[in-house]
Enzyme design. Structure first.
Site, PDB file in Angstrom:
ATOM      1  N   MET A 111      41.822  36.870  39.821  1.00 16.56           N
ATOM      2  CA  MET A 111      41.555  35.469  39.502  1.00 16.56           C
ATOM      3  C   MET A 111      42.870  34.721  39.424  1.00 16.56           C
ATOM      4  SD  MET A 111      39.512  33.039  38.793  1.00 16.56           S
ATOM      5  CE  MET A 111      40.124  31.386  38.476  1.00 16.56           C
ATOM      6  N   GLU A 120      45.417  35.097  46.154  1.00 10.24           N
ATOM      7  CA  GLU A 120      45.597  34.449  44.849  1.00 10.24           C
ATOM      8  C   GLU A 120      46.784  33.488  44.870  1.00 10.24           C
ATOM      9  OE1 GLU A 120      43.129  34.764  42.961  1.00 10.24           O
ATOM     10  OE2 GLU A 120      42.305  36.430  44.119  1.00 10.24           O
ATOM     11  N   GLU A 133      38.108  28.552  48.493  1.00 13.35           N
ATOM     12  CA  GLU A 133      37.956  29.966  48.823  1.00 13.35           C
ATOM     13  C   GLU A 133      38.114  30.222  50.326  1.00 13.35           C
ATOM     14  OE1 GLU A 133      38.328  32.043  46.754  1.00 13.35           O
ATOM     15  OE2 GLU A 133      37.740  31.103  44.879  1.00 13.35           O
TER      16      GLU A 133
HETATM   17 ZN   LIG Z   1      39.686  32.975  45.673  1.00 16.14          ZN
END
Ligand SMILES: [Zn+2]
Length: 1036
Positions: free
Chosen positions: A418, A453, A475
């Site tokens: 994350m 990331e 994303e």
């Molecule tokens: Zn991502």
């Protein structure tokens, strides 16, 4: 956020991982164009109104005879019933009579309550009931939902700054907090509505900023349906003024995977604990009351008080630490820039770290458990992070925004990683790497997760999508840049040109080819919808569309456009149209005029993708017919939105076409196809020339041809495949297998294409073939004629297997120096040979395993260890299984642990498989996030498919409770267990199970039904055709 992805020995083909279709509703897509535009609150549904009226009557009755104990009991019972109604119940929960709040989240358990400070509390009492009645009626009269019941926060307030002071009690896993939010009032209102979930609120105070006078709080309550906390004031807050909201609260450091949660590891025989956060997408509200929507960017000043035996981390560096005499310390962190709540993070742990500094002075640290840091397992990640920050700063022409970046390696996490700003959290298996025992595949996984990331530090943290419907913007970019960034680190690997095809494009076209797919940009209204937007469609289709866009814009113009976009929107939010506008302007600057929004809306707002059919018209000179239609695997499936049949789907398609003949490509052209069917003149089309669409497979669509052209292409591949590019060779294989599976093409064409592979020395086409064969193999692996198919594949693999041989043990050689292409090709061929039963391959695996057992030294080459372990377990006796089981327990290297665990699922022994399934739910033995993989891998094993399916049904309640909230894991499990069911009986079992199951993952199940129906249909229509051709072919 990176979802768990593995480049496995058999590819994870999961056509059902997609989430619910958000049907296009006349262009209305949730949020109006202005980011601050008023969100229209939908009117309550009839049932809600009905229940509200009903509830009022009941409560009125209860109040009137409140003194009677018996009636009180009835009221309690009724309130329990209403709670059970869950989302259907309406109206605010009641406040208690003496100012204590009802409807609050669970109290922290365990000894020693966190020290809360007594404060004046909300007023309660007799007047409150009446007031609530009036308020409710008022909202009803206005036919509006009250502000707390709306799916989005009301827009009258805006947080400017948060001061957050936390105390973490690691001995009983609770924490207390005090948050002070500076609020700007945009419209006068008596209500403050903000998110807060699963916490106990002790005190609330509202004051005019910088003035002594407080604003009296009339009452407060939680409204669990929308996860908000409501402060009702005695008077309205005034427009243009700024106020301070202070809330004192406490909560648990949960033993799960979201919010502020705990996890543990063993060091020197002693269990150690750590607390860490996961706030994306909607879990910050579990850690502190806040305006938990991405648009509410604010600055944050965080302080964390903890025992001095721990250290604390957050997005920003520590400014000062204040030590107390009793062994506690408070770390005060610097103030953050403007940012969204879900990117906030903190951790309390006793990790150690290593550090490096970038050219521009950013301090990068990798924190992990002390033994891993000592072994140097974090050094690889640290090193590439430094280089990647430099790469992105150069590519985007926007410097990294914070003074530091910490990477935190934790044992337990719901996602691979994350991207919290300045404090990114990774699960250990995606960041720690021990070069002496890691395969190239593992190195690739670690690398790409880090590249992903880091991209988010710009696409996400710095410029944040306005709302979750455009989560694919961040994303998709991060996923696309995984390949671009890895190419920067390893220029010879050609990731963006090659591996992108098999790992992203081919894989997502499987998912997006289902009738029940959904558009990449999904409508999101409820908080409960948000988790489901994080799926492979958002990631992989997002990335594939961005790659197509970059390709037709030209890479340098595309890069310029991104630089503008980031510069314009930094520290703010942006929606997809902001990106399209910026990119159109960049194109204009180089003299090209394309309305990017018009083109891209068709690709992002429509689900699915087209199949282009190119027909060479032999009667007219050089004229070809190009038509488009929506590609679907199961044409029997009715479209989910019957108002728009498949016929209405149209795309503007940048179709590139090459014309070639036996020795070279004679011409290339780009044609924008926008109609159902078009005629085009192609120069230089001769009698023996073939046509090839979608050059280098940069477009997000499939291409089909007339059989004559397919035969010409097959002929070309057999005679001299290098005339066609590596990417197109892989593309032809994938298109042919999938067109055949969906019934657009005879079953023999893909099998004929793969015959040329015996001469193929490039990795990518082999990889594409291996992945495309996988679902076909699963459709056939329990049929009685399976050996015919098996025999055919073995013949195609045999000569290349012999040519390449086995790798030697290159323990001393750094993986990075090894030839990636060559080693990956060899691995792929060995994998195919061993899994289809090549005798030599089996012997070799058995010999290597026996050597390991007898010498207790593992000399198995790193890059094929998973294949050898799995083959050994499936061929050899129970002792080998026990040996691998023992090694799984004793090894501390995370990469090794994972492949040992997966090898255990390869056994033919059903007792062992059952034993493993039962052990998988024991968290002490198998990490929560790994248990899903165990169950899915058993389902892939033909000997275990029914066991896993039965186990899944029996344990569904437990599994759903465990993973339900992390929806991605749940849908991964549902699809993994069901995707290869393919008999009428199994389809019935699935439907019966869905009828009886309770709660969760409804979307995944409807996807499962479509996939299994398509499997059953293929068996019925095409299985015999395939076997007939195979029989004939093998006897020739
Ligand atoms: Zn991502």
């Amino acid at each position: 956020m990176a979802l768990e992805e593995k480049r496995e020995k058999r590819p994870p083909v999961t056509p059902m991982m997609i989430e619910e279709e958000a049907a296009l509703r006349n262009g209305s897509r949730g949020l109006p164009p202005g980011p601050w535009a008023e969100a229209a609150g939908p009117r309550p549904r009839t049932t809600e109104r009905h229940i509200a009226v009903h509830k009022r009557l009941v409560l009125g009755f209860a109040v009137s005879i409140l003194a009677l104990l018996a009636v009180t009991m009835i009221a309690v019972l009724l309130s329990v019933r209403f709670e059970e109604c869950g989302a259907a119940a309406d109206g605010p929960p009641r406040t208690g009579g003496n100012g204590s709040l009802s409807g609050v989240a669970r109290q922290p358990h365990g000894a020693g309550q966190p020290p809360g400070r007594p404060e004046e509390d909300a007023r309660g009492g007799e007047a409150v009931e009446e007031e609530e009645e009036e308020e409710e009626e008022e909202w009803q009269r206005r036919r509006e939902l009250p502000p707390w019941a709306r799916p989005r926060l009301p827009r009258h307030l805006r947080p400017l700054h948060y001061n957050l002071m936390l105390t973490a009690f690691m001995e009983n896993f609770t924490f207390s907090g005090e948050v002070n939010v500076q609020l700007e009032v945009r419209n006068a209102s008596r209500y403050i509505v903000l998110h807060a979930h699963r916490m106990h609120i002790e005190a609330v105070r509202v004051a005019e900023d910088k003035l002594a006078g407080g604003v009296r709080v009339a009452r407060t309550f939680f409204y669990p349906q929308t996860q908000v906390f409501v402060v009702v004031l005695n008077r309205s807050l005034e427009v243009q003024k700024s106020y301070n909201l202070k809330i004192i609260y406490n909560a648990l450091i949960e033993n799960e995977l979201l919010g502020f949660f705990r996890s543990s590891y063993v060091l020197h025989g002693e269990r150690r604990f750590l607390g860490v956060t996961q706030f994306s997408p909607t879990h910050a509200r579990k850690a502190f009351p806040c305006f938990d929507e991405p648009i509410y960017k604010a600055t944050f000043k965080i302080s964390i008080r903890h025992q001095a035996t721990y250290l604390s981390l957050s997005n920003m560096p520590v400014e000062t630490s204040v030590f107390e005499e009793d062994g506690w310390v408070t770390d005060h962190f610097s103030q953050t820039p403007l940012m969204s709540t879900y990117y906030l993070a903190w951790a309390v742990c006793n990790f150690t770290y290593r550090e490096t500094v970038t050219k521009s002075g950013v301090v990068v640290r990798l924190y992990a458990r002390p033994d891993a840091i000592r072994r140097g397992s974090g050094d690889y990640a640290l090193n590439i992070t430094r280089r990647l920050i430099e790469f992105y700063e150069d590519y985007f022409k926007v410097p990294y925004s914070l003074p530091k970046l910490d990477l935190l390696a934790v044992p337990k996490h719901p996602y691979a990683a994350m991207e919290n700003w300045g404090l990114s959290v990774f699960v250990e298996q995606r960041i720690l790497l021990d070069p002496s025992i890691s395969s190239i595949l593992y190195l690739l996984d670690v690398t790409m997760v880090i590249v992903h990331e880091l991209c988010h530090q710009w696409f996400g943290d710095l410029v944040t999508p306005v709302w979750w419907e455009d989560v694919w913007l961040k994303e998709g970019f991060a996923h696309y840049f995984e390949f671009v960034g890895t190419d920067y680190l390893y220029p010879g690997w050609n990731m963006e040109k090659q591996r992108f095809l098999t790992d992203v494009l081919h894989e997502v076209m499987l998912l997006d080819g289902l009738a029940s797919s959904h558009p990449v940009s999904q409508e999101v209204q409820q908080a409960s919808d948000i988790d489901r937007v994080f799926d492979w469609i958002a990631y992989k289709k997002g990335a594939a569309l961005i790659r197509m866009l970059a390709s037709f814009m030209g890479h340098s113009v595309f890069q310029m456009g991104l630089q503008d976009y980031l510069t314009i929107h930094k520290y703010g939010n942006a929606a997809r149209n902001d990106l399209w506008n910026t990119l159109s302007k960049a194109l204009k600057r180089v003299g090209k005029s394309v309305n990017i929004q018009e083109v891209m809306d068709q690709w992002t707002l429509q689900m699915g993708y087209p199949v282009i059919t190119i027909l060479g018209n032999e009667t007219t000179d050089n004229i070809i017919v190009i038509s488009q239609e929506r590609f679907v695997y199961d044409s029997d499936t009715k479209p989910k939105d019957p108002a728009r049949g498949d016929n209405s789907y149209l795309w503007q398609i940048p179709l590139t076409i090459a014309v070639g003949n036996t020795s070279h490509i004679s011409s290339e052209a780009i044609i924008w196809v926008s109609n159902k069917s078009e005629h085009h003149r192609i120069p230089a089309l001769e009698e023996a020339s073939w046509l090839l669409g979608n050059i280098n497979q940069t477009g997000y669509f499939r291409v089909n041809y007339d059989i004559r052209n397919w035969k010409l292409l097959i002929n070309q591949l057999t005679r001299n495949h290098e005339v066609i590019s590596v990417s197109n060779r892989a593309g032809l294989i994938d298109d042919a297998f999938n067109l055949a599976r969906a019934g657009y093409l005879p079953q023999n064409i893909p099998l004929e294409i793969m015959r040329y592979l015996s001469e193929e020395k490039d990795f990518l086409p082999w990889h594409a073939a291996s992945r495309a064969l996988y679902p076909l193999d699963k459709l056939l692996d329990r049929t009685e004629n399976y050996n015919i198919f098996n025999e055919y594949i073995l013949r195609q693999v045999a000569s290349m297997y012999l040519k390449l041989g086995w790798p030697t043990n290159n323990l001393n050689k750094s993986l990075v120096q090894a030839s990636y292409q060559h080693e990956e090709l060899r691995r792929e061929v060995i994998m195919l040979a061993c899994s289809f039963g090549n005798k030599h391959c089996h012997q070799q695996a058995a010999t290597l395993i026996s050597d390991w057992i007898s010498s207790n030294r593992n000399r198995i080459p790193l890059n094929v260890r998973d294949i050898v372990y799995c083959t050994g377990v499936s061929l050899m006796d129970e002792d080998v299984w026990e040996f691998i089981w023992m090694k799984f327990h004793s090894t501390t290297a995370v990469s090794e642990k994972k492949i040992l665990l997966e090898a255990l699922t390869c056994s033919d022994d059903r007792n062992l498989l059952n034993r493993l399934l039962n052990l998988s739910l024991n968290s002490e033995v198998v990490l929560d996030q790994d248990a899903i993989d165990v169950i899915i891998h058993v389902a892939r094993n033909p000997h275990g498919r029914d066991l896993a399916w039965k186990f899944f049904r029996e344990k569904w309640k437990i599994l759903n409770a465990r993973y339900g909230e992390a929806l991605f894991m749940n849908s991964k499990l549902v699809s993994g267990v069901t995707e290869f069911l393919n008999t009428e009986g199994e389809l019935r079992e699935l439907k019966n199970f869905i009828k009886s199951y309770e709660g969760g993952a409804a979307v995944s199940f409807s996807r499962a039904v479509e996939t299994v129906e398509a499997n059953v249909r293929w068996q019925r229509l095409y299985k015999e055709e395939l076997f007939q051709w195979l029989r004939k072919s093998l006897t020739q």
